[in-house]
Design a protein around this motif. Sequence first.
Motif, PDB file in Angstrom:
ATOM      1  N   ALA A 174     -22.309 -20.125  56.738  1.00 11.51           N
ATOM      2  CA  ALA A 174     -21.243 -20.434  57.689  1.00 11.51           C
ATOM      3  C   ALA A 174     -20.069 -20.982  56.895  1.00 11.51           C
ATOM      4  O   ALA A 174     -20.178 -22.049  56.294  1.00 11.51           O
ATOM      5  CB  ALA A 174     -21.727 -21.456  58.714  1.00 11.51           C
ATOM      6  N   LEU A 175     -18.965 -20.241  56.866  1.00 10.06           N
ATOM      7  CA  LEU A 175     -17.812 -20.663  56.071  1.00 10.06           C
ATOM      8  C   LEU A 175     -16.513 -20.447  56.841  1.00 10.06           C
ATOM      9  O   LEU A 175     -16.409 -19.538  57.664  1.00 10.06           O
ATOM     10  CB  LEU A 175     -17.730 -19.844  54.773  1.00 10.06           C
ATOM     11  N   THR A 176     -15.515 -21.277  56.528  1.00 13.20           N
ATOM     12  CA  THR A 176     -14.168 -21.007  57.031  1.00 13.20           C
ATOM     13  C   THR A 176     -13.548 -19.923  56.150  1.00 13.20           C
ATOM     14  O   THR A 176     -14.055 -19.623  55.065  1.00 13.20           O
ATOM     15  CB  THR A 176     -13.277 -22.262  56.949  1.00 13.20           C
ATOM     16  N   GLY A 177     -12.429 -19.386  56.598  1.00 11.41           N
ATOM     17  CA  GLY A 177     -11.723 -18.377  55.801  1.00 11.41           C
ATOM     18  C   GLY A 177     -11.318 -18.924  54.443  1.00 11.41           C
ATOM     19  O   GLY A 177     -11.387 -18.222  53.428  1.00 11.41           O
ATOM     20  N   ASP A 178     -10.884 -20.178  54.420  1.00 17.16           N
ATOM     21  CA  ASP A 178     -10.520 -20.802  53.146  1.00 17.16           C
ATOM     22  C   ASP A 178     -11.741 -20.954  52.243  1.00 17.16           C
ATOM     23  O   ASP A 178     -11.684 -20.675  51.044  1.00 17.16           O
ATOM     24  CB  ASP A 178      -9.906 -22.195  53.390  1.00 17.16           C
ATOM     25  N   GLN A 179     -12.840 -21.402  52.821  1.00 19.09           N
ATOM     26  CA  GLN A 179     -14.060 -21.563  52.024  1.00 19.09           C
ATOM     27  C   GLN A 179     -14.567 -20.206  51.532  1.00 19.09           C
ATOM     28  O   GLN A 179     -15.091 -20.101  50.422  1.00 19.09           O
ATOM     29  CB  GLN A 179     -15.155 -22.247  52.856  1.00 19.09           C
ATOM     30  N   ALA A 180     -14.369 -19.180  52.364  1.00 19.79           N
ATOM     31  CA  ALA A 180     -14.780 -17.825  51.976  1.00 19.79           C
ATOM     32  C   ALA A 180     -13.981 -17.373  50.755  1.00 19.79           C
ATOM     33  O   ALA A 180     -14.525 -16.758  49.836  1.00 19.79           O
ATOM     34  CB  ALA A 180     -14.571 -16.853  53.140  1.00 19.79           C
ATOM     35  N   ALA A 181     -12.684 -17.719  50.746  1.00 19.79           N
ATOM     36  CA  ALA A 181     -11.832 -17.377  49.598  1.00 19.79           C
ATOM     37  C   ALA A 181     -12.314 -18.119  48.355  1.00 19.79           C
ATOM     38  O   ALA A 181     -12.437 -17.538  47.269  1.00 19.79           O
ATOM     39  CB  ALA A 181     -10.377 -17.720  49.907  1.00 19.79           C
TER      40      ALA A 181
END
Lengths: 192, 91, 398
Positions: free
Chosen positions: C11-18
């Motif tokens: 489970a990640l935010t878009g920023d964390q995914a980046a």
Amino acid sequence: MSGKGILEIRWHGRGGQGAKTAAQLLAETAMDEGKYIQAFPEYGPERAGAPIKAFTRISDEPINLHCGVSNPQIVVVIDPTLLDAVDVAEGIPEDGILLVNSDQSPQVLRQKLNFRKGKVYTLDATKVALETVGLPLPNTPMLGALLKAADLVSLNKIEDKLTEKFLKKIGEKKTKGNIESVRRAYNEVQAG
Amino acid sequence: MEKKGFRDIPIGGLITKAGSAEDYNTGSWRTFKPVRDEEKCIHCLICWVYCPDSSILVSEGKNVGFDYKHCKGCGICAKVCPKKCIQMVKE
Amino acid sequence: MPDTAKSTIKALTGDQAAAEAMRQINPDVVAAYPITPQTEIVMTYSQFVADGLVDTEMIPVESEHSAMSACVGAAAAGARTMTATSANGLALMWEVVYIAASTRLPIVMPVVNRALSGPINIHCDHSDSMGARDSGWIQIYCENAQEVYESIILAVRIAENPKILLPVMVCQDGFITSHAVEKLSIFEDEQVKDFIGTHKSNFPLLDVENPVTYGPLDLQDYYFEHKRQQSEAMKNAMQVIPEIVEDFAKLSNKTYGFIEEYRMQDAETAILALSSTCGTAKVVVDGLRNKGVKAGLVKLRFFRPFPADNIVSSLSKVKAVAVLDRSESFSNRGGPVFSEVRSALYESENKPLITNYIYGLGGRDINTSEIEAVYNELQETIKRGKADKLVNYLGVRE
């Protein structure tokens, strides 16, 4: 119109009370149970104490929607003082659920908010938090109460998630306190 | 010199050959050229220190002349010479 | 979502995914300055560096102008180089953004789209990256966090391909994607490492045995040829990207086109849009299809290079199309996406009726009923035989 089969939850809290964390904890637990999820806060010029909203979406199918939530099936109010400041019942459908951190009964709140249909649940979550964790952070007990109001994920899974997320960060004592608060909330929440 | 097309030059404006500035005949820009009085020169090499175009030729610690291919005739060497042994002479 | 046996669910935010993609890429140098809503990328990545999870030389610079300058230096030296920014940060980089592209440095930069000031605003629109459309960078726009993650990995291969050698912006919607937690499927570190391979610059500045000059003055005699080379590289990108994408499909079971067509097979009306709005529009298309309305969606993934042929062949199938622009060009002739799509259709024999909607500026939410209203208006447009207006403003108070 909303995505088919997507459960939408709106969380009301004040900056610093953990509304965003609760929205995310629930989502992640649902994900662990195989669901697709979204959890996002509504950002404004936020600072500690300002009213904020956070949202959780849970679905069996991938979630494509990326707009705001306007008709949540469930609304969770983490701070009782928001009842006078924000229209917390806005957009809830007739069969929706309103769960409020309050020392008042569901019946009294139903009257006060003029929320005639749907289900109302109340729990004095601040009291539970103070007695279990020792801090006025009502977000985790509200998660326990929510699971009683709606069978979203299993209580055990939420406890596992709390342990996974909190143990390293806040230590064993406070983590146990949080888990205790979830259990107590689950048992003490009132429906009406 | 015929200029190359975009397919035949290095990309990104790179110059891939080191020291390519040496090929450029900046000596042609000159209107006055430095001429040294070898009798007066004490080989202090202050001209060599100041020359912006590395055009003072030195061998075994001595000034042995000018690199007229690259000397632009700026006159700095003449200006800084303590013995005033460098004159700027019209080309 | 890749369902390969080796992927992990997170489970990640878009920023964390980046940041997660960057961790797996493990670039030699990251020079970055935090700015909302990109901050979490730099914050998370700095933590990876501090925890020793990556070998990156992290340069905490004093401004975005310095960030991109440091990236140019590092990339010229031969380092695999990344940064990230948003809005005013991108604006402050401006001068060096062009230099990175013209010097042909394969820098990869996640851009978290945010409205440019002013008035000052921290929320999503595309004015920042659309302003940089002519800078010579490749631009990818992502619908969700999974696409952000995968596109950043793809971007490394695209940027560093010898036939391309252009920097790449990987754009995602500020807050909408960057701060929303979603379910992601993450590759194993080794899979990413194998896919991107090692970076080898042809002319590393640090190779003292073979010295080269970067950034010399380039006047009337050769500047134009160097810009012409950039155009050629962008044309090459149209040829090479499908090959890289095909290779990526072996890893992800997913094929990324320049555009993504959604229920366009027999569509009569279509919306063309970028990024997260496409997800919401897909839900609307499904709803309309259930009512028997032949609606479709074209998601533009790459804005640079501009996939004109793909767009024309897709839109020639419909009778009316609405282009959604999340930025304003102030030409009075529509937003940047509209201008280019409409221009691409000029020679087409089967031109659809076309109209433009400027929407969502400064983070204004776009909901399903607004998108449905656009499809309804397209139906009316077909009946009328012409679009009511060239440019419409969706969701603004008149």
